[in-house]
Design an enzyme around this catalytic site. Structure first.
Site, mmCIF file in Angstrom:
data_model
loop_
_atom_site.group_PDB
_atom_site.id
_atom_site.type_symbol
_atom_site.label_atom_id
_atom_site.label_comp_id
_atom_site.label_asym_id
_atom_site.label_seq_id
_atom_site.Cartn_x
_atom_site.Cartn_y
_atom_site.Cartn_z
ATOM 1 N N GLY A 103 52.847 -98.176 77.499
ATOM 2 C CA GLY A 103 53.366 -99.263 76.669
ATOM 3 C C GLY A 103 53.238 -100.586 77.400
ATOM 4 O O GLY A 103 53.018 -100.609 78.622
ATOM 5 N N GLN A 112 54.998 -109.272 79.574
ATOM 6 C CA GLN A 112 54.532 -108.732 80.867
ATOM 7 C C GLN A 112 53.180 -109.329 81.282
ATOM 8 O O GLN A 112 52.801 -109.227 82.439
ATOM 9 C CB GLN A 112 54.434 -107.199 80.806
ATOM 10 N N CYS A 147 58.002 -98.626 85.067
ATOM 11 C CA CYS A 147 57.618 -99.890 84.416
ATOM 12 C C CYS A 147 56.469 -100.512 85.203
ATOM 13 O O CYS A 147 56.528 -100.570 86.439
ATOM 14 C CB CYS A 147 58.818 -100.830 84.394
ATOM 15 N N LEU A 148 55.459 -100.967 84.487
ATOM 16 C CA LEU A 148 54.311 -101.582 85.159
ATOM 17 C C LEU A 148 54.723 -102.870 85.871
ATOM 18 O O LEU A 148 54.046 -103.308 86.795
ATOM 19 C CB LEU A 148 53.203 -101.861 84.135
ATOM 20 N N HIS A 195 62.564 -99.386 75.652
ATOM 21 C CA HIS A 195 62.193 -100.010 76.938
ATOM 22 C C HIS A 195 61.404 -101.303 76.683
ATOM 23 O O HIS A 195 61.679 -102.342 77.294
ATOM 24 C CB HIS A 195 61.364 -98.995 77.735
ATOM 25 N N GLU A 196 60.440 -101.229 75.766
ATOM 26 C CA GLU A 196 59.599 -102.413 75.494
ATOM 27 C C GLU A 196 60.400 -103.499 74.764
ATOM 28 O O GLU A 196 60.209 -104.688 75.025
ATOM 29 C CB GLU A 196 58.362 -102.028 74.666
ATOM 30 N N HIS A 219 62.193 -105.585 77.135
ATOM 31 C CA HIS A 219 61.353 -106.634 77.739
ATOM 32 C C HIS A 219 61.388 -107.916 76.891
ATOM 33 O O HIS A 219 61.378 -109.017 77.419
ATOM 34 C CB HIS A 219 59.892 -106.177 77.841
HETATM 35 O O1 K1U Z 1 56.770 -101.376 80.005
HETATM 36 C C1 K1U Z 1 55.968 -100.879 80.779
HETATM 37 O O2 K1U Z 1 55.769 -101.379 81.876
HETATM 38 C C2 K1U Z 1 55.225 -99.637 80.400
HETATM 39 C C3 K1U Z 1 55.927 -98.367 80.865
HETATM 40 C C4 K1U Z 1 56.521 -97.711 79.639
HETATM 41 C C5 K1U Z 1 57.541 -96.645 79.869
HETATM 42 C C6 K1U Z 1 57.304 -95.576 80.690
HETATM 43 C C7 K1U Z 1 58.252 -94.589 80.851
HETATM 44 C C8 K1U Z 1 59.427 -94.666 80.177
HETATM 45 C C9 K1U Z 1 59.667 -95.745 79.378
HETATM 46 C C10 K1U Z 1 58.721 -96.722 79.222
HETATM 47 C C11 K1U Z 1 54.862 -97.501 81.509
HETATM 48 O O3 K1U Z 1 53.884 -97.181 80.922
HETATM 49 S S1 K1U Z 1 55.118 -97.030 83.140
HETATM 50 C C12 K1U Z 1 53.750 -95.919 83.496
HETATM 51 C C13 K1U Z 1 53.911 -94.595 82.834
HETATM 52 O O4 K1U Z 1 54.922 -94.300 82.271
HETATM 53 C C14 K1U Z 1 52.857 -93.599 82.857
HETATM 54 C C15 K1U Z 1 51.692 -93.827 83.493
HETATM 55 C C16 K1U Z 1 50.712 -92.860 83.479
HETATM 56 C C17 K1U Z 1 50.925 -91.687 82.824
HETATM 57 C C18 K1U Z 1 52.114 -91.465 82.170
HETATM 58 C C19 K1U Z 1 53.088 -92.415 82.202
HETATM 59 ZN ZN ZN Z 2 58.417 -102.018 81.378
#
Ligand code: K1U
Ligand code: ZN
Length: 172
Positions: free
Chosen positions: A46, A51, A94-95, A136-137, A140
């Protein structure tokens, strides 16, 4: 389509309250495409526009990314209109908060209204990872990070870890 750099905490731009989108026009469609490319490049599931430094209420999510099969979904001006009393705990990442994962408790099911990538009004009832990711998004869009849901001790530890990583990055 452009892969744009993702802001990381404690960048103050992540605390901005994003603005509603007035019209889903070509500029917003390009933003959605750039967000999807940026999310895939960072291997996320997401991304919120803020971001990548654009404080507009736009989210992109793709939960089932398989090789060669990408299906990004855009959520524009999303609003939660109902949330379950039942809660769910999920280990979030979270990225914008690299290398930190922790449990967050949120409503297990939500109903939300939003505009899709064509500007059409949609209603969606979500559970599981989609409900977690949407919440979560949407946080943000209100300048909230998942670490803001943690205890003060855990949040302080996370902030220190992020500051240390940024310092090391700056030194090279
Ligand atoms: O908002 C963001 O930074 C994106 C975030 C979304 C999220 C992940 C987990 C729980 C709630 C919200 C991410 O994508 S973090 C990376 C991630 O979850 C992931 C990466 C590779 C494979 C599977 C998951
Ligand atoms: Zn995030």
């Amino acid at each position: 389509m452009t892969v744009r750099p993702i802001l990381t905490a404690p960048d103050p731009r992540l605390q901005a309250i994003s603005m509603d989108v007035e019209t889903v026009d070509a500029e917003i469609r390009t933003l959605v495409e750039d967000m999807a490319q940026s999310m895939y490049a960072a291997e996320g599931i997401g991304l919120a526009a803020v971001q990548i430094g654009v404080a507009k209420r736009v989210i992109v999510i793709d939960l089932d990314q398989k090789e060669g099969k990408k299906n990004p979904r855009a959520f524009i001006n999303p609003k939660i209109v109902w949330a379950s009393d039942e809660m769910a705990v999920f280990e979030e990442g979270c990225l914008s908060v690299p290398e930190i994962w922790d449990d967050v408790e949120r409503p297990a099911r939500i109903r939300c209204e939003y505009l899709d990538g064509d500007g059409k009004k949609q209603t969606l009832e979500a559970d599981g990872l989609l409900a977690i990711c949407l919440q979560h998004e949407m946080d943000h869009l209100n300048g909230v990070l998942f670490i803001d849901h943690l205890s003060r001790l855990k949040k302080n530890m996370a902030v220190k870890k992020l500051a240390k990583a940024k310092k090391l990055q700056a030194v090279g």
